[in-house]
Scaffold this active site. Sequence first.
Site, mmCIF file in Angstrom:
data_model
loop_
_atom_site.group_PDB
_atom_site.id
_atom_site.type_symbol
_atom_site.label_atom_id
_atom_site.label_comp_id
_atom_site.label_asym_id
_atom_site.label_seq_id
_atom_site.Cartn_x
_atom_site.Cartn_y
_atom_site.Cartn_z
ATOM 1 N N SER A 144 0.868 -1.183 0.000
ATOM 2 C CA SER A 144 0.000 0.000 0.000
ATOM 3 C C SER A 144 0.898 1.224 0.000
ATOM 4 O O SER A 144 2.064 1.147 0.423
ATOM 5 C CB SER A 144 -0.846 0.005 1.275
ATOM 6 O OG SER A 144 -1.442 1.265 1.478
ATOM 7 N N TYR A 157 -2.577 -1.008 10.377
ATOM 8 C CA TYR A 157 -2.487 -1.211 8.917
ATOM 9 C C TYR A 157 -1.150 -0.692 8.404
ATOM 10 O O TYR A 157 -0.444 -1.371 7.650
ATOM 11 C CB TYR A 157 -3.650 -0.483 8.237
ATOM 12 C CG TYR A 157 -3.756 -0.706 6.750
ATOM 13 C CD1 TYR A 157 -4.261 -1.900 6.238
ATOM 14 C CD2 TYR A 157 -3.373 0.282 5.844
ATOM 15 C CE1 TYR A 157 -4.376 -2.103 4.869
ATOM 16 C CE2 TYR A 157 -3.480 0.088 4.476
ATOM 17 C CZ TYR A 157 -3.988 -1.111 3.993
ATOM 18 O OH TYR A 157 -4.095 -1.304 2.637
#
Length: 256
Positions: A144, A157
């Site tokens: 990401s 995350y």
Amino acid sequence: MRLQGKVALVTGASSGIGAAVAQRFAAEGAHVCVNYRPASDRDRQAAESAVAAYPTPGIAFQADVTRREDVDAMVAATVKAFGRLDIAVANAGIEIKRPFLEATDDEWARVIGVNLFGGYATAQAAARQMVAQGGGGRIVFMSSVHEDIPFPGYTSYCASKGGIRMLMRNIAIELAPHGITANDIAPGAIATPINQSVLDDPESMRNAVSEIPLGRFGRPDEVASVAVFLASDEAAYVTGSTYYVDGGLTQQVTMY
Ligand code: NAD
């Protein structure tokens, strides 16, 4: 056909980016193991009907990437079906939004378990098979932009994706003598179920899109294009790299 005769597995491939990657791999001639998580009939049905529509024979396989025995069984099933494993895409991922001061150990363990342990176990099981069979291989992590950019409210995350970045860079070196490459794809904002709450809220969408130079969310197939390249023979000299697919987000981020 850029992946003709290759054998690939994609984790978390019953929806979103993983589904698009698996579909593109199959369209490029690969046999694909489409992994879906247990405890969801919808995921099973999505994986099975996707595989049935591929032009190349594939399999749908239920496995929880947080469980080592499931991951090993997924690799074994792929090899049993198609004789080898050439490409592994560690794509399964979850996120939990919670201010750091309120985050719980359980939430931390769930996010790190799927995103970081899952990536580690998938890559390791795949690499062991690739080394045993010989001939090299390709490992691609769906990381990401948050492997690098902080995202307040999503500490677990970001920690998981930052961990994936270092995992990828390390194994790129360790696996290079075996001809196995390892790379990250770092998507920005892609229109998938993981972003459903943003996609459903016009004001959140306006804020998010205002951060993206190309002025829109990306599509899963735009991430899949990069995955095909990294999985193909054309990327033989690419390893240890992160490929951003973010519409320019990382160049001007203030964070939505
Ligand atoms: P998604 O929710 O559609 O896909 C995530 C997939 O992971 C789902 O199919 C889910 O069933 C699967 N999964 C979750 N837990 C699992 C487990 N324990 N075992 C096996 N599978 C499991 O969302 P997506 O956007 O397609 O996400 C795919 C990847 O892309 C994730 O790693 C995510 O972090 C990453 N990503 C997405 C975006 C985005 O904007 N959509 C941006 C950056 C990174």
